[in-house]
Write an enzyme that holds these catalytic residues in place. Sequence first.
Site, PDB file in Angstrom:
ATOM      1  N   HIS A 106       0.888  -1.171   0.000  1.00  0.00           N
ATOM      2  CA  HIS A 106       0.000   0.000   0.000  1.00  0.00           C
ATOM      3  C   HIS A 106       0.927   1.223   0.000  1.00  0.00           C
ATOM      4  CE1 HIS A 106      -3.571  -2.379   0.462  1.00  0.00           C
ATOM      5  NE2 HIS A 106      -3.017  -3.025   1.469  1.00  0.00           N
ATOM      6  N   ASP A 136      -1.645  -0.682  -4.025  1.00  0.00           N
ATOM      7  CA  ASP A 136      -2.293   0.544  -4.504  1.00  0.00           C
ATOM      8  C   ASP A 136      -1.302   1.668  -4.259  1.00  0.00           C
ATOM      9  OD1 ASP A 136      -2.774   0.797  -1.660  1.00  0.00           O
ATOM     10  OD2 ASP A 136      -4.806   0.056  -1.938  1.00  0.00           O
TER      11      ASP A 136
HETATM   12  O1  G3I Z   1     -20.324  -3.937   5.903  1.00  0.00           O
HETATM   13  C1  G3I Z   1     -20.366  -2.800   6.781  1.00  0.00           C
HETATM   14  C2  G3I Z   1     -21.652  -2.029   6.586  1.00  0.00           C
HETATM   15  O2  G3I Z   1     -22.746  -2.834   6.924  1.00  0.00           O
HETATM   16  C3  G3I Z   1     -21.595  -0.764   7.469  1.00  0.00           C
HETATM   17  O3  G3I Z   1     -22.718   0.012   7.235  1.00  0.00           O
HETATM   18  C4  G3I Z   1     -20.347   0.044   7.141  1.00  0.00           C
HETATM   19  C5  G3I Z   1     -20.226   1.281   8.040  1.00  0.00           C
HETATM   20  O4  G3I Z   1     -18.903   1.496   8.457  1.00  0.00           O
HETATM   21  O5  G3I Z   1     -19.216  -0.762   7.337  1.00  0.00           O
HETATM   22  C6  G3I Z   1     -19.182  -1.905   6.495  1.00  0.00           C
HETATM   23  O6  G3I Z   1     -18.025  -2.625   6.769  1.00  0.00           O
HETATM   24  C7  G3I Z   1     -16.824  -2.077   6.263  1.00  0.00           C
HETATM   25  C8  G3I Z   1     -16.150  -3.126   5.381  1.00  0.00           C
HETATM   26  O7  G3I Z   1     -14.900  -2.655   4.936  1.00  0.00           O
HETATM   27  C9  G3I Z   1     -16.986  -3.510   4.169  1.00  0.00           C
HETATM   28  O8  G3I Z   1     -17.159  -2.401   3.342  1.00  0.00           O
HETATM   29  C10 G3I Z   1     -15.907  -1.731   7.416  1.00  0.00           C
HETATM   30  O9  G3I Z   1     -16.459  -0.659   8.168  1.00  0.00           O
HETATM   31  C11 G3I Z   1     -14.536  -1.339   6.909  1.00  0.00           C
HETATM   32  O10 G3I Z   1     -13.654  -1.190   8.013  1.00  0.00           O
HETATM   33  C12 G3I Z   1     -13.996  -2.425   6.003  1.00  0.00           C
HETATM   34  O11 G3I Z   1     -12.747  -1.986   5.516  1.00  0.00           O
HETATM   35  C13 G3I Z   1     -11.931  -2.987   4.940  1.00  0.00           C
HETATM   36  C14 G3I Z   1     -10.652  -3.107   5.745  1.00  0.00           C
HETATM   37  O12 G3I Z   1      -9.788  -4.040   5.127  1.00  0.00           O
HETATM   38  C15 G3I Z   1     -10.962  -3.550   7.169  1.00  0.00           C
HETATM   39  O13 G3I Z   1      -9.869  -3.741   7.894  1.00  0.00           O
HETATM   40  C16 G3I Z   1     -11.611  -2.592   3.514  1.00  0.00           C
HETATM   41  O14 G3I Z   1     -12.808  -2.648   2.725  1.00  0.00           O
HETATM   42  C17 G3I Z   1     -10.562  -3.529   2.918  1.00  0.00           C
HETATM   43  O15 G3I Z   1     -10.121  -3.023   1.687  1.00  0.00           O
HETATM   44  C18 G3I Z   1      -9.363  -3.602   3.859  1.00  0.00           C
HETATM   45  O16 G3I Z   1      -8.442  -4.513   3.312  1.00  0.00           O
HETATM   46  C19 G3I Z   1      -7.234  -4.707   4.063  1.00  0.00           C
HETATM   47  C20 G3I Z   1      -6.801  -6.150   3.853  1.00  0.00           C
HETATM   48  O17 G3I Z   1      -7.845  -7.025   4.193  1.00  0.00           O
HETATM   49  C21 G3I Z   1      -5.544  -6.459   4.663  1.00  0.00           C
HETATM   50  N1  G3I Z   1      -4.493  -5.516   4.369  1.00  0.00           N
HETATM   51  C22 G3I Z   1      -4.850  -4.111   4.488  1.00  0.00           C
HETATM   52  C23 G3I Z   1      -6.084  -3.788   3.643  1.00  0.00           C
HETATM   53  C24 G3I Z   1      -6.432  -2.325   3.739  1.00  0.00           C
HETATM   54  O18 G3I Z   1      -6.791  -1.971   5.040  1.00  0.00           O
END
Ligand code: G3I
Length: 321
Positions: A208, A240
């Site tokens: 990243h 990214d």
């Molecule tokens: O699904 C819920 C939804 O119901 C709710 O309304 C909303 C409100 O906050 O949240 C939604 O969940 C979110 C989820 O993504 C799905 O969109 C979480 O808050 C959010 O924290 C989560 O973020 C993900 C993140 O990992 C969590 O740690 C990112 O999409 C995802 O790209 C990211 O990916 C990680 C890899 O797994 C590991 N390496 C780092 C990378 C970037 O952080």
Amino acid sequence: VTNLVEAANKANKRIGTALSHGVLSNNETDYIDIVKKEFNYVTPENIGKWGSIQNTSSDVWDYDALDSMIDFVEENDIAFKGHALVWHRQAPSFVNGDVTAEDLTILINAHIDATAARYSGQIYAWDVANEVMGDDANYRDSVFFEKLDKKYIADAFTRAHVADPETKLFYNDYSIDNINAKSDAVFTMVTELINAEVPIHGVGFQMHLDASNAPSTKQMTDNLQRFADLDLDVNISEIDVRLSALPWDQVTKLAIQQQVYHRAVNACMNVDRCDAVTVWGFTDKYSWIDGEFGPDDPLLYTADYQRKPAYFAIADAFMRI
Ligand code: G3I
């Protein structure tokens, strides 16, 4: 070349993307068409995480979303990486400070046994342990480490290998893209796992990156190579490239972002054991970066699905031979 898969094939490597289950199920045609045309490797962005599979109780598993994504990739001849079996983020709420060490072991084992066995033979690789090293180069102070010490890491690999003996098992982490204190600590950990005959087959380097201070090709190559020299597969697992910290106009920023993607894929090209480059999404319409760092354009396509200079950097680096 007509697409990234063709370019990656020339280099004998895979080109991957993180896939959003939400967007996929909305039937957004532009999104789906690009996945089918440009990528031959997929990591689920969120639905493979423990908390997505067991979000209500420790007796209930819900694999519907993951099953449907695996159906999609199988129909389209795309390889799949499971992500991630043990991670301190997006774990179920019952995995918290109140749980005893014994109960935590039972929960981890039940999760790995059920999940890895379910997809045995269907997927190429699993991220078994994700981000267990802290930014200070000490083991991350998670509930897992607090209750079980570092032994939970070796145990997770061993357990996953029993549940799914054919699939490659990876360690995955961020900020280990060049040689630094954190990547040194991961190198030591992985060496210890290998010496203890733990079944670990590779390391994923997330990358990243921030275009305003990204490592050089040589720095990334040297680091990937030292892990490959342990007889491991390596890959770029979540790249990214943020550009908003650059002080110039957008055209210049996009050109510098292109150079950074080129450097990273070149590093993978320099290392025989580097088997894949996975981009963490592909369109600037959907990226975790905007939520975490503020508005940016970190990926390969604009929000309206036009190819950016970064796209051509990847194609070009794959085709250098
Ligand atoms: O699904 C819920 C939804 O119901 C709710 O309304 C909303 C409100 O906050 O949240 C939604 O969940 C979110 C989820 O993504 C799905 O969109 C979480 O808050 C959010 O924290 C989560 O973020 C993900 C993140 O990992 C969590 O740690 C990112 O999409 C995802 O790209 C990211 O990916 C990680 C890899 O797994 C590991 N390496 C780092 C990378 C970037 O952080």
